[in-house]
Design a protein around this motif. Structure first.
Motif, mmCIF file in Angstrom:
data_model
loop_
_atom_site.group_PDB
_atom_site.id
_atom_site.type_symbol
_atom_site.label_atom_id
_atom_site.label_comp_id
_atom_site.label_asym_id
_atom_site.label_seq_id
_atom_site.Cartn_x
_atom_site.Cartn_y
_atom_site.Cartn_z
ATOM 1 N N ILE A 213 0.854 -1.191 0.000
ATOM 2 C CA ILE A 213 0.000 0.000 0.000
ATOM 3 C C ILE A 213 0.890 1.241 0.000
ATOM 4 N N GLN A 214 0.372 2.387 -0.440
ATOM 5 C CA GLN A 214 1.167 3.614 -0.471
ATOM 6 C C GLN A 214 1.286 4.272 0.901
ATOM 7 N N GLY A 215 0.459 3.830 1.862
ATOM 8 C CA GLY A 215 0.580 4.351 3.222
ATOM 9 C C GLY A 215 -0.042 3.370 4.185
ATOM 10 N N SER A 244 3.196 0.841 -7.793
ATOM 11 C CA SER A 244 1.822 1.203 -7.473
ATOM 12 C C SER A 244 1.239 2.127 -8.535
ATOM 13 N N PHE A 245 1.862 3.314 -8.682
ATOM 14 C CA PHE A 245 1.437 4.323 -9.666
ATOM 15 C C PHE A 245 0.022 4.816 -9.404
ATOM 16 N N GLY A 246 -0.407 4.755 -8.150
ATOM 17 C CA GLY A 246 -1.755 5.187 -7.786
ATOM 18 C C GLY A 246 -2.702 4.040 -7.506
ATOM 19 N N SER A 247 -2.373 2.833 -7.950
ATOM 20 C CA SER A 247 -3.308 1.715 -7.773
ATOM 21 C C SER A 247 -3.381 1.261 -6.314
ATOM 22 N N THR A 351 -9.466 5.952 -10.387
ATOM 23 C CA THR A 351 -8.654 6.402 -9.246
ATOM 24 C C THR A 351 -7.440 7.176 -9.734
ATOM 25 N N PHE A 352 -6.592 7.556 -8.784
ATOM 26 C CA PHE A 352 -5.313 8.211 -9.080
ATOM 27 C C PHE A 352 -4.496 7.352 -10.051
ATOM 28 N N THR A 353 -4.017 7.952 -11.108
ATOM 29 C CA THR A 353 -3.120 7.233 -12.021
ATOM 30 C C THR A 353 -2.050 8.184 -12.546
ATOM 31 N N ARG A 354 -0.790 7.951 -12.207
ATOM 32 C CA ARG A 354 0.356 8.635 -12.824
ATOM 33 C C ARG A 354 0.076 10.082 -13.213
ATOM 34 N N ALA A 355 0.192 10.988 -12.271
ATOM 35 C CA ALA A 355 -0.165 12.398 -12.452
ATOM 36 C C ALA A 355 -1.635 12.509 -12.817
ATOM 37 N N VAL A 512 0.768 10.165 -1.740
ATOM 38 C CA VAL A 512 0.001 10.374 -2.965
ATOM 39 C C VAL A 512 0.295 11.788 -3.442
ATOM 40 N N GLY A 513 -0.011 12.021 -4.702
ATOM 41 C CA GLY A 513 0.149 13.366 -5.233
ATOM 42 C C GLY A 513 1.582 13.870 -5.154
ATOM 43 N N SER A 514 2.543 12.972 -5.257
ATOM 44 C CA SER A 514 3.971 13.346 -5.229
ATOM 45 C C SER A 514 4.367 14.044 -3.931
ATOM 46 N N GLY A 711 7.768 12.840 -7.981
ATOM 47 C CA GLY A 711 7.096 11.583 -8.303
ATOM 48 C C GLY A 711 6.331 11.597 -9.606
ATOM 49 N N GLU A 712 5.699 12.721 -9.949
ATOM 50 C CA GLU A 712 4.792 12.702 -11.094
ATOM 51 C C GLU A 712 5.021 13.805 -12.123
ATOM 52 N N ILE A 713 5.742 14.865 -11.761
ATOM 53 C CA ILE A 713 5.930 15.973 -12.703
ATOM 54 C C ILE A 713 6.594 15.481 -14.002
#
Ligand code: MOS
Length: 749
Positions: A213-215, A244-247, A351-355, A512-514, A711-713
């Motif tokens: 998990i991311q957190g 992960s890339f948001g998944s 959901t959140f995906t790569r930026a 999340v969100g870089s 992370g995403e820029i």
């Protein structure tokens, strides 16, 4: 500050990962472990009319078959869940197997538990479920007449409509207008490690969840709410996460289902999604369409932007990735209208995906800017420079830091942009038409809302352990935090061990969100700073110390040795002091309270992307020949891993532009290419030479070390840079991602 921050340190977890000794959540050895297999609905819009689990239940080794008929109801309304630590559930409010309704294909309808994975998989084939089906709605094309304007999007974090100035007047008075529609296929994250949860209850009702998990805290709070168990009784361990890339930002229901299955069978249970299940169980980037109109003066100065998005969401959540956010503030113009519209379909919530948002919204914006540049005869880089804003146009507040102009100028220089012939179809090498393109990158700086904590402890031999509950999901956070700790304490990197990845440690919000490096580095920096001050305080108060009576502010530390700044010979090591005083260890907590988002500064990260492509004139093949990305991410903690993240982001962009698309089979309502054989991502052979550079900015608003994150820029703007290069090579203007070679063949010949 010592030079540890901004240094170059190879990943400290690299050896464990390449040697296979890193244990992921599906690999933790647990005695008496049982295995759960999920059954997903094969239909997308249905009611379950009958379940016959008899044969499965009698199959060898089977411990339980759980369906909506016998699974306990979850304890709490999912809509109340703090799914990402500290935030209300940003998106996913659905818990499966609570009734007989099937909202989307792949929705979990049964869990089969057996003593081995093979027996559970076999028994899963024996469960008979009958469905009363209705034709599903799964495509954007099918919902546009029923689309609605949501109050909020992105899990309630952002409004569904934003305006400034007078859009109608602004567009009417513009001397030049560019208007176009942009289409985006759905994307899936496809991390190498499919999501896996191992759940073990102990005799007194405490639960341990090994979960990628991311957190870790996100899983703890979510499982606690669903299970009706206090968070303090749940321990989540997330030592290694295979991408992960948001998944793995949201906590999806399978994690709680693993715990429910383990409670039901009275044994530890492991539940691993297979690759196909990853396409329906962990969100995706939604299929979407964006309608963008730019209004500008004849010199290219923007005066008005209208940006509308239509996208597909689930039956239970108003999810849209925030595609309009960065285009709304990237340039300085007075009139703006951004509206999200949604249509409900038989799909799981995106959901959140790569930026999330920026990767699509900035494709539209920066493709349209390229058209504008051509229309008015201004160089594309110059057009961006003319529109750069020193303030956040939405609020008028100054940027905490920008660097956009420097990124554009440095990128142009590194790429060799000067002297480019703007006319399309001018360069040819054999069959290859050659073109170049560029785009601006922008990514919002997200602040955590809750305090971020870390703990630092030094032992009397001088060794240091720093703990914070971050997840190492492939970003290099542990390595970067080792540098931050060494830097703040004035010790060598070898003396520090950084540990994260579980909920026994001080809480850091899910990354999340870089925002992971900014949040964690703030807490770690404060913890080691507090520890250093405590140690210096002990020294100056100690009559036996060479530092006795000194002003603590005059003491500096290097290599673990405290000394007077002006008299380096007067000093001693932390270790010498602690051993003399018979103190075995000293510990301090860092507690960073983030500033509010509305602190009088716009917070955004900027960059610039450049690409060169070759397009085969006869076959339509697109090859990206080189890319240059220059970014202004604030303080870079570890040059090496930051470079890797930015480069990785640029290659995600290549995938988004040329390869990645999940296609829906509209009749069945199922993803047609739910496998790594059919969902294409860039491999080494697709990946060109990538030049990554950063420009320095003075950033002292966002957090103590000025870290905006990398992370995403890196992905933002790549699609437009490549698309603009394809136009320059061929004269074909790509407005649909991914760019298909038949589009080029049919329009460019
Ligand atoms: Mo990141 S896609 O915001 O988890």
């Amino acid at each position: 500050m010592s030079p540890a921050i901004g240094g170059t340190l190879a990943r400290l977890d690299g050896r464990a990962k390449v040697s296979g000794s890193a244990r992921y959540s599906g690999e933790v050895p647990i005695p008496h472990l049982a295995h759960a297999v999920l059954i997903g609905a094969p239909v997308a819009n249905a009611r379950i009319t009958a379940v016959d689990a008899t044969e499965a239940e009698q199959s060898a080794g089977v411990l339980a078959v759980l369906t909506h008929l016998n699974l306990p109801k979850v304890a709490m309304q999912p809509s109340l869940l703090p799914s990402l630590a500290g935030l209300a559930a940003p998106g996913h409010t659905f818990f499966p197997m609570q009734d007989d309704t099937v909202h989307y294909a792949g929705q979990h309808v049964a869990v089969v538990v057996a003593d081995t994975l093979e027996r559970a998989e076999h028994a899963a084939t024996l469960v008979r479920i009958d469905y009363d089906t209705t034709p599903p709605v799964t495509l954007l094309e099918e919902i546009k007449d029923q689309a609605y304007e949501p109050q909020k999007i992105f899990g309630g974090l952002l409004p569904g409509r934003q305006v400034r100035g007078d859009i109608e007047a602004g567009l009417r008075d513009a001397e030049v207008r560019v208007e176009a529609m942009y289409e985006f296929a759905a994307n899936h994250h496809n991390p190498i490690e499919p999501s896996t949860t191992t759940a073990a209850w102990d005799e007194v009702g405490r639960l341990t969840l090994y979960d990628g998990i991311q957190g870790p805290t996100s899983t703890q709070l979510t499982a606690a709410a669903f299970l009706g168990v206090p968070p303090a009784q749940i321990r989540v361990v997330s030592n290694y996460v295979g991408g992960s890339f948001g998944s793995k930002a949201m906590v999806w229901p399978h994690a709680t289902l693993a715990a429910m299955a383990a409670r039901h069978v009275g044994r530890p249970v492991r539940l691993a999604l297979n690759r196909e299940q990853m396409f329906t169980s962990c969100g995706h980037r939604e299929q979407q369409r964006q309608h963008l109109t730019l209004g500008a003066r004849a010199d290219g100065k923007l005066v008005a932007v209208r940006h509308h998005k239509l996208s597909l969401t689930s039956h239970f959540d108003d999810w849209a990735e925030p595609s309009l956010q960065s285009p709304a503030i990237i340039y300085d113009y007075p009139n703006y209208e951004g509206i999200y519209r949604l249509g409900r379909g038989n799909i799981n919530t995106p959901t959140f995906t790569r930026a999330p948002g920026e990767a699509t919204g900035m494709f539209a914006m920066e493709s349209a800017m390229d058209e504008l540049a051509e229309r008015i005869g201004v160089d594309p880089v110059e057009l961006r420079l003319r529109n750069c804003s020193d303030t956040d146009p939405a609020t008028g507040d100054p940027w905490s830091s920008s660097g956009l102009r420097e990124c554009l100028e440095r990128g142009a220089e590194l790429f060799g942009w000067a002297g480019r012939d703007p006319r399309p179809r001018q360069r040819r090498e054999g069959n290859w038409l050659i073109g170049t393109g560029m785009a601006t990158a922008a990514y919002p700086h997200a602040q955590p809302v809750n305090p971020q904590r870390a703990r630092a402890r030094i032992y009397s031999d001088g060794s240091v352990i720093v703990e914070a509950g971050v997840s190492e999901f492939g970003t290099g956070i542990s390595t970067a935090m080792t540098l931050v700790a060494a830097d703040g304490l004035g010790v060598t990197v070898d003396q520090v061990r950084f540990a994260g990845g579980n909920t026994d440690m001080p809480n850091i919000t899910a990354a999340v969100g870089s925002a992971g490096a900014g949040a964690a580095s703030a807490a770690v920096h404060l913890s080691v700073t507090a520890l250093r001050e405590q140690l210096i305080g002990m020294a100056v108060a100690d009559e036996q110390s060479p530092l006795h009576g000194a002003d603590p502010a005059a003491v500096v530390v290097e290599g673990g040795r405290m000394a007077l700044r002006d008299r380096p010979d007067a000093g001693e090591t932390y270790s010498a002091m602690l051993q003399r005083k018979l103190v075995p260890d000293v510990e301090a907590i860092g507690n960073w309270i983030p500033p509010a988002q509305d602190v009088g500064h716009g917070m955004h990260t900027f960059g610039a992307q450049f690409a060169e492509v070759g397009v085969d004139a006869e076959l339509g093949l697109i090859r990206v020949r080189r890319m240059v990305g220059v970014f202004a991410p604030g303080r870079v903690l570890n040059r090496r891993t930051a470079h890797s993240q930015l480069m990785g982001g640029m290659l995600w962009g290549l995938g988004q532009t040329l390869l990645e698309a999940t296609r829906m089979d509209a009749r069945s309502g199922r993803w047609a290419n739910a496998s790594l054989a059919d969902y294409l991502v860039p491999v080494n052979a697709d990946s060109p030479d990538v030049v990554v550079d950063t420009v320095e900015v003075h950033e002292n608003v966002v957090n103590p070390l000025g870290v905006k994150g990398v992370g995403e820029i890196g992905v933002v703007g790549v699609a437009a840079a490549i698309g603009n290069a394809v136009y320059h090579a061929t004269g074909y203007r790509a407005r649909s991602l991914p760019i298909a070679l038949d589009d080029i063949l049919s329009q460019a010949s």
